[in-house]
Design a protein around this motif. Structure first.
Motif, PDB file in Angstrom:
ATOM      1  N   THR A   4      19.621  34.323  61.163  1.00 53.89           N
ATOM      2  CA  THR A   4      18.505  33.755  60.426  1.00 53.89           C
ATOM      3  C   THR A   4      18.918  33.241  59.058  1.00 53.89           C
ATOM      4  OG1 THR A   4      17.925  35.910  59.564  1.00 53.89           O
ATOM      5  CG2 THR A   4      16.812  35.210  61.587  1.00 53.89           C
ATOM      6  N   ALA A   5      20.123  33.519  58.625  1.00 55.48           N
ATOM      7  CA  ALA A   5      20.551  33.098  57.295  1.00 55.48           C
ATOM      8  C   ALA A   5      20.568  31.581  57.167  1.00 55.48           C
ATOM      9  CB  ALA A   5      21.931  33.669  56.979  1.00 55.48           C
ATOM     10  N   TRP A  10      18.121  32.790  50.258  1.00 55.52           N
ATOM     11  CA  TRP A  10      17.865  33.879  49.325  1.00 55.52           C
ATOM     12  C   TRP A  10      18.148  33.371  47.926  1.00 55.52           C
ATOM     13  CZ3 TRP A  10      15.132  37.021  51.923  1.00 55.52           C
ATOM     14  CH2 TRP A  10      15.418  37.304  53.248  1.00 55.52           C
ATOM     15  N   ARG A  11      17.127  33.343  47.094  1.00 56.98           N
ATOM     16  CA  ARG A  11      17.240  32.791  45.743  1.00 56.98           C
ATOM     17  C   ARG A  11      16.806  33.801  44.687  1.00 56.98           C
ATOM     18  NH1 ARG A  11      19.382  28.021  45.839  1.00 56.98           N
ATOM     19  NH2 ARG A  11      19.054  26.797  47.709  1.00 56.98           N
ATOM     20  N   GLN A  12      17.404  33.682  43.536  1.00 55.49           N
ATOM     21  CA  GLN A  12      17.022  34.476  42.373  1.00 55.49           C
ATOM     22  C   GLN A  12      15.785  33.835  41.738  1.00 55.49           C
ATOM     23  OE1 GLN A  12      20.483  35.449  39.838  1.00 55.49           O
ATOM     24  NE2 GLN A  12      21.718  34.519  41.470  1.00 55.49           N
ATOM     25  N   PRO A  13      15.096  34.553  40.840  1.00 46.57           N
ATOM     26  CA  PRO A  13      13.899  33.998  40.210  1.00 46.57           C
ATOM     27  C   PRO A  13      14.122  32.641  39.535  1.00 46.57           C
ATOM     28  CG  PRO A  13      13.990  36.331  39.796  1.00 46.57           C
ATOM     29  CD  PRO A  13      15.292  35.951  40.457  1.00 46.57           C
ATOM     30  N   ASP A  14      15.344  32.388  39.056  1.00 48.35           N
ATOM     31  CA  ASP A  14      15.627  31.112  38.398  1.00 48.35           C
ATOM     32  C   ASP A  14      15.998  30.011  39.389  1.00 48.35           C
ATOM     33  OD1 ASP A  14      18.218  31.756  39.181  1.00 48.35           O
ATOM     34  OD2 ASP A  14      19.039  31.793  37.148  1.00 48.35           O
ATOM     35  N   ARG A  21      28.053  38.682  48.860  1.00 49.61           N
ATOM     36  CA  ARG A  21      28.059  38.823  50.324  1.00 49.61           C
ATOM     37  C   ARG A  21      27.347  40.088  50.800  1.00 49.61           C
ATOM     38  NH1 ARG A  21      31.785  35.430  53.257  1.00 49.61           N
ATOM     39  NH2 ARG A  21      32.989  34.181  51.797  1.00 49.61           N
ATOM     40  N   GLU A  22      27.533  41.180  50.066  1.00 47.79           N
ATOM     41  CA  GLU A  22      26.890  42.438  50.468  1.00 47.79           C
ATOM     42  C   GLU A  22      25.367  42.321  50.348  1.00 47.79           C
ATOM     43  OE1 GLU A  22      26.429  46.266  51.960  1.00 47.79           O
ATOM     44  OE2 GLU A  22      28.119  44.887  52.048  1.00 47.79           O
ATOM     45  N   LYS A  23      24.890  41.726  49.272  1.00 49.96           N
ATOM     46  CA  LYS A  23      23.450  41.509  49.117  1.00 49.96           C
ATOM     47  C   LYS A  23      22.920  40.605  50.225  1.00 49.96           C
ATOM     48  CE  LYS A  23      23.128  42.088  44.107  1.00 49.96           C
ATOM     49  NZ  LYS A  23      22.802  41.416  42.828  1.00 49.96           N
ATOM     50  N   LEU A  24      23.664  39.536  50.524  1.00 43.32           N
ATOM     51  CA  LEU A  24      23.247  38.620  51.589  1.00 43.32           C
ATOM     52  C   LEU A  24      23.185  39.331  52.940  1.00 43.32           C
ATOM     53  CD1 LEU A  24      25.251  35.455  50.523  1.00 43.32           C
ATOM     54  CD2 LEU A  24      22.760  35.761  50.438  1.00 43.32           C
ATOM     55  N   ARG A  25      24.154  40.205  53.188  1.00 41.96           N
ATOM     56  CA  ARG A  25      24.156  40.956  54.442  1.00 41.96           C
ATOM     57  C   ARG A  25      22.932  41.848  54.530  1.00 41.96           C
ATOM     58  NH1 ARG A  25      24.729  45.660  56.272  1.00 41.96           N
ATOM     59  NH2 ARG A  25      25.377  46.590  54.306  1.00 41.96           N
ATOM     60  N   LEU A  27      20.054  41.536  52.880  1.00 38.63           N
ATOM     61  CA  LEU A  27      18.864  40.694  52.985  1.00 38.63           C
ATOM     62  C   LEU A  27      18.706  40.131  54.408  1.00 38.63           C
ATOM     63  CD1 LEU A  27      19.197  38.850  49.581  1.00 38.63           C
ATOM     64  CD2 LEU A  27      17.341  40.423  50.216  1.00 38.63           C
ATOM     65  N   ASP A  28      19.796  39.657  54.984  1.00 37.81           N
ATOM     66  CA  ASP A  28      19.746  39.126  56.350  1.00 37.81           C
ATOM     67  C   ASP A  28      19.392  40.205  57.369  1.00 37.81           C
ATOM     68  OD1 ASP A  28      20.352  36.552  55.513  1.00 37.81           O
ATOM     69  OD2 ASP A  28      22.491  36.724  55.972  1.00 37.81           O
ATOM     70  N   ASP A  29      19.984  41.400  57.205  1.00 38.21           N
ATOM     71  CA  ASP A  29      19.670  42.507  58.110  1.00 38.21           C
ATOM     72  C   ASP A  29      18.201  42.913  57.993  1.00 38.21           C
ATOM     73  OD1 ASP A  29      22.314  42.530  58.941  1.00 38.21           O
ATOM     74  OD2 ASP A  29      22.836  44.384  57.885  1.00 38.21           O
ATOM     75  N   ASN A  30      17.708  43.013  56.761  1.00 37.17           N
ATOM     76  CA  ASN A  30      16.297  43.360  56.550  1.00 37.17           C
ATOM     77  C   ASN A  30      15.378  42.309  57.158  1.00 37.17           C
ATOM     78  OD1 ASN A  30      16.973  45.697  55.167  1.00 37.17           O
ATOM     79  ND2 ASN A  30      16.580  44.839  53.152  1.00 37.17           N
ATOM     80  N   HIS A  31      15.725  41.053  56.983  1.00 40.42           N
ATOM     81  CA  HIS A  31      14.914  39.962  57.524  1.00 40.42           C
ATOM     82  C   HIS A  31      14.856  40.039  59.050  1.00 40.42           C
ATOM     83  CE1 HIS A  31      14.144  35.674  58.618  1.00 40.42           C
ATOM     84  NE2 HIS A  31      13.169  35.886  57.751  1.00 40.42           N
ATOM     85  N   ALA A  32      16.001  40.230  59.680  1.00 39.27           N
ATOM     86  CA  ALA A  32      16.046  40.322  61.139  1.00 39.27           C
ATOM     87  C   ALA A  32      15.235  41.519  61.637  1.00 39.27           C
ATOM     88  CB  ALA A  32      17.498  40.423  61.624  1.00 39.27           C
ATOM     89  N   GLU A  33      15.365  42.652  60.947  1.00 39.05           N
ATOM     90  CA  GLU A  33      14.613  43.849  61.333  1.00 39.05           C
ATOM     91  C   GLU A  33      13.112  43.629  61.161  1.00 39.05           C
ATOM     92  OE1 GLU A  33      14.281  48.568  60.039  1.00 39.05           O
ATOM     93  OE2 GLU A  33      16.011  47.387  59.380  1.00 39.05           O
ATOM     94  N   LEU A  34      12.735  43.020  60.049  1.00 34.52           N
ATOM     95  CA  LEU A  34      11.319  42.732  59.804  1.00 34.52           C
ATOM     96  C   LEU A  34      10.749  41.811  60.873  1.00 34.52           C
ATOM     97  CD1 LEU A  34       8.779  42.863  58.047  1.00 34.52           C
ATOM     98  CD2 LEU A  34       9.737  40.982  56.699  1.00 34.52           C
ATOM     99  N   LEU A  35      11.477  40.759  61.212  1.00 33.66           N
ATOM    100  CA  LEU A  35      11.005  39.846  62.254  1.00 33.66           C
ATOM    101  C   LEU A  35      10.802  40.572  63.586  1.00 33.66           C
ATOM    102  CD1 LEU A  35      13.103  36.613  61.602  1.00 33.66           C
ATOM    103  CD2 LEU A  35      10.671  36.998  61.135  1.00 33.66           C
ATOM    104  N   GLN A  36      11.719  41.475  63.919  1.00 33.30           N
ATOM    105  CA  GLN A  36      11.603  42.203  65.186  1.00 33.30           C
ATOM    106  C   GLN A  36      10.393  43.128  65.174  1.00 33.30           C
ATOM    107  OE1 GLN A  36      13.472  41.724  68.093  1.00 33.30           O
ATOM    108  NE2 GLN A  36      11.694  42.854  68.825  1.00 33.30           N
ATOM    109  N   VAL A  37      10.188  43.854  64.084  1.00 35.45           N
ATOM    110  CA  VAL A  37       9.038  44.759  63.988  1.00 35.45           C
ATOM    111  C   VAL A  37       7.735  43.964  64.049  1.00 35.45           C
ATOM    112  CG1 VAL A  37       7.821  46.364  62.458  1.00 35.45           C
ATOM    113  CG2 VAL A  37      10.278  46.599  62.806  1.00 35.45           C
TER     114      VAL A  37
END
Length: 72
Positions: A4-5, A10-14, A21-25, A27-37
């Motif tokens: 889904t990336a 994924w953007r900062q407020p500015d 990369r760790e943050k992106l991973r 965020l991507d994992d959370n997004h995929a999990e959220l979509l599945q739930v």
């Protein structure tokens, strides 16, 4: 980036992109999990007779009700 990336930016407020990369991973994992739930909850509701538009409204209301952890 994975799955889904490609469609999620994924953007900062500015407006600057998140580059870590760790943050992106995470965020991507959370997004995929959220979509599945959400998909599972939506499917269950429809199969139990809930109106699709009503369930979409419930999910949208849940997102609108989220409060920022930065605002205490």
């Amino acid at each position: 980036m994975s799955g889904t990336a490609d469609t999620v930016r994924w953007r900062q407020p500015d407006g600057a992109p998140i580059g870590c990369r760790e943050k992106l991973r995470v965020l991507d994992d959370n997004h995929a999990e959220l979509l599945q739930v959400m998909r599972d909850a939506f499917d269950d509701a429809i199969l139990m007779g809930v109106d699709e538009d009503a369930m979409r409204a419930v999910l949208a209301d849940a997102v609108r009700s989220l409060r920022s952890p930065k605002r205490g």
